[in-house]
Structures are given as C-alpha cells and as structure tokens.
Design a protein around this motif. Sequence first.
Motif, PDB file in Angstrom:
ATOM      1  N   UNK A  53       0.852  -0.912  -0.090  1.00  0.00           N
ATOM      2  CA  UNK A  53      -0.087  -0.410  -0.141  1.00  0.00           C
ATOM      3  C   UNK A  53       0.924   1.030  -0.153  1.00  0.00           C
ATOM      4  N   UNK A  54       0.321   2.294  -0.761  1.00  0.00           N
ATOM      5  CA  UNK A  54       1.341   3.818  -0.605  1.00  0.00           C
ATOM      6  C   UNK A  54       0.338   4.508  -0.143  1.00  0.00           C
ATOM      7  N   UNK A  55       1.238   5.435   1.054  1.00  0.00           N
ATOM      8  CA  UNK A  55      -0.060   6.680   1.358  1.00  0.00           C
ATOM      9  C   UNK A  55      -0.220   7.951   0.583  1.00  0.00           C
ATOM     10  N   UNK A  56      -0.700   8.450  -0.262  1.00  0.00           N
ATOM     11  CA  UNK A  56      -0.218   9.721  -0.800  1.00  0.00           C
ATOM     12  C   UNK A  56      -1.438  10.903   0.492  1.00  0.00           C
ATOM     13  N   UNK A  57      -0.611  11.872   0.512  1.00  0.00           N
ATOM     14  CA  UNK A  57      -0.973  12.886   1.057  1.00  0.00           C
ATOM     15  C   UNK A  57       0.526  13.560   2.130  1.00  0.00           C
ATOM     16  N   UNK A  58      -0.191  14.528   2.338  1.00  0.00           N
ATOM     17  CA  UNK A  58       1.002  15.614   2.518  1.00  0.00           C
ATOM     18  C   UNK A  58       1.322  16.005   3.928  1.00  0.00           C
ATOM     19  N   UNK A  59       1.656  16.599   5.248  1.00  0.00           N
ATOM     20  CA  UNK A  59       2.504  16.550   6.079  1.00  0.00           C
ATOM     21  C   UNK A  59       1.424  15.753   7.352  1.00  0.00           C
ATOM     22  N   UNK A  60       0.127  14.847   7.068  1.00  0.00           N
ATOM     23  CA  UNK A  60      -0.673  14.596   7.922  1.00  0.00           C
ATOM     24  C   UNK A  60       0.223  13.075   7.434  1.00  0.00           C
ATOM     25  N   UNK A  61       0.329  12.544   6.664  1.00  0.00           N
ATOM     26  CA  UNK A  61       1.041  11.609   5.881  1.00  0.00           C
ATOM     27  C   UNK A  61       2.201  12.063   6.287  1.00  0.00           C
ATOM     28  N   UNK A  62       3.297  12.326   6.334  1.00  0.00           N
ATOM     29  CA  UNK A  62       4.508  12.707   5.855  1.00  0.00           C
ATOM     30  C   UNK A  62       4.983  12.424   8.439  1.00  0.00           C
ATOM     31  N   UNK A  63       3.769  12.972   8.771  1.00  0.00           N
ATOM     32  CA  UNK A  63       4.480  13.314  10.076  1.00  0.00           C
ATOM     33  C   UNK A  63       3.656  11.537  10.377  1.00  0.00           C
ATOM     34  N   UNK A  64       2.858  10.872   9.840  1.00  0.00           N
ATOM     35  CA  UNK A  64       1.693   9.448  10.642  1.00  0.00           C
ATOM     36  C   UNK A  64       3.126   8.734  10.240  1.00  0.00           C
TER      37      UNK A  64
END
Length: 233
Positions: A53-64
Amino acid sequence: MKTKMLVKYFYLGITFITLTCGSIHAQDRDFGGLNRYAQENKNITVSAKPVKVVFMGNSITEGWVNCHPAFFTDNGYVGRGISGQTSSQFLLRFREDVIKLSPLLVVINAGTNDVAENTGSYNEEYTFGNIMSMVELAEVHKIKVILTSTLPAASFGWNPSIKDAKAKIASLNARIKAYAHEHKIPYVDYYAKMVYGDNGALNPKYTKDGVHPTAEGYDVMEALIKEAIDKVL
C-alpha cells in the motif's frame, strides 16, 4: 540613429537574460516535489520488493510515518506524504510516487492544504478534479484505491485569513464520499471520528495545533484505515 539601435538591443538583451534566468530558476524549484522520494523509490524498484500500500498525502501523512513508523514497516505500507502540498502537487508526482511502485492499493488523503490555500485560491472543483484524476490513473494501472475524508480543521495557523474551513471541508468530504459510493470505492471517514465542537475543529485530544494529529490521533486513523485495507486486500 545608431545610439537608439544600440539602446534597443541592450534592453532586448537584458530582457532575454532575465527571462532565461527566470526560467532556469523556476525549473530548479521542483514544484511537484518529484525529488523528495526519488532515491527511496529507486531503491524499492531496484530491490523488486513488493509494495502493498502507498499512502499519498501531505504533512499529515508524512507526520504519520515519522510518528508511527512501525505501522508502515510492519504492514508493508509506504508513506508518500510531503508537508505543505496540495492535491495538484499530488497529481504531478502520482506517477513517480505511486504508479511506478506498482502497489496493490493507494490510500489518498487530500484537501487540507487546498482549503488552506497553500498554492493559491481554493476551488473545490479543481481539488475534486485532482482527486478524480488520481483515482482514474490508479485504476488504469490496476491499483486499487481507498479514498479518505479531509481531516477536520477550524482554522490554519499559517493562514488565519481562512474563516470558513468547516464549510469547505464538509462540502469537499460530502463530494468525495458521494463519488466513492457511486464508483464503489471504499471511503474512510476520519472526519466523523475526529471532529469536535460546532466550529468543525480537530478534537484537541488528537492534536496540538488544530491540524496535525498527535500519536493518539494516528491511533484513531490506524484503526479505521487498517480495517478498510484488510477488507480490500
């Protein structure tokens, strides 16, 4: 006459140099952030290690990924979040950060920075169109999709001029949810589990700045998304 011609050519030369230097500078900016994960993506493709799985996102994903790295490594997930990015930038790097990794599934979380106007005035039609384009690209390449709600936020500390975040986020989420239902795409509603108060804020139990989740916030998100992923795969 000769003096006038020389002056003309001088200014033409200055204009050419200015335009050329400006173009070079613009090309160096990497607006889409394609270089952010370039080496990591190369390492994955060279190793031929399968990506679940790839999670595509912004800082919310990066911070995760930074906050709960084991959630990703233990489950075969890959985080592709870039702080500050909007959905248009996701779309620009979607081929490099998702398609070329050949995952079984992509989880898309977009909208926060669009509403915050990080790259220009917010237009729901454009944001929603970018999300649809990512879905269509994934489907063409036989990659399954999970769409997620934009997280709640009453305001944005870096752009206090935004006074109607609640209404904009609610409208975008309703549209994403309806699209997911129509196209039989799983939809994970982080918003409903994390919203607090009449102003549509992110529950203070799950955040320190009103936008980004804490470890406790990610716990909530993980329970929701893991269940959805397991059903799809």
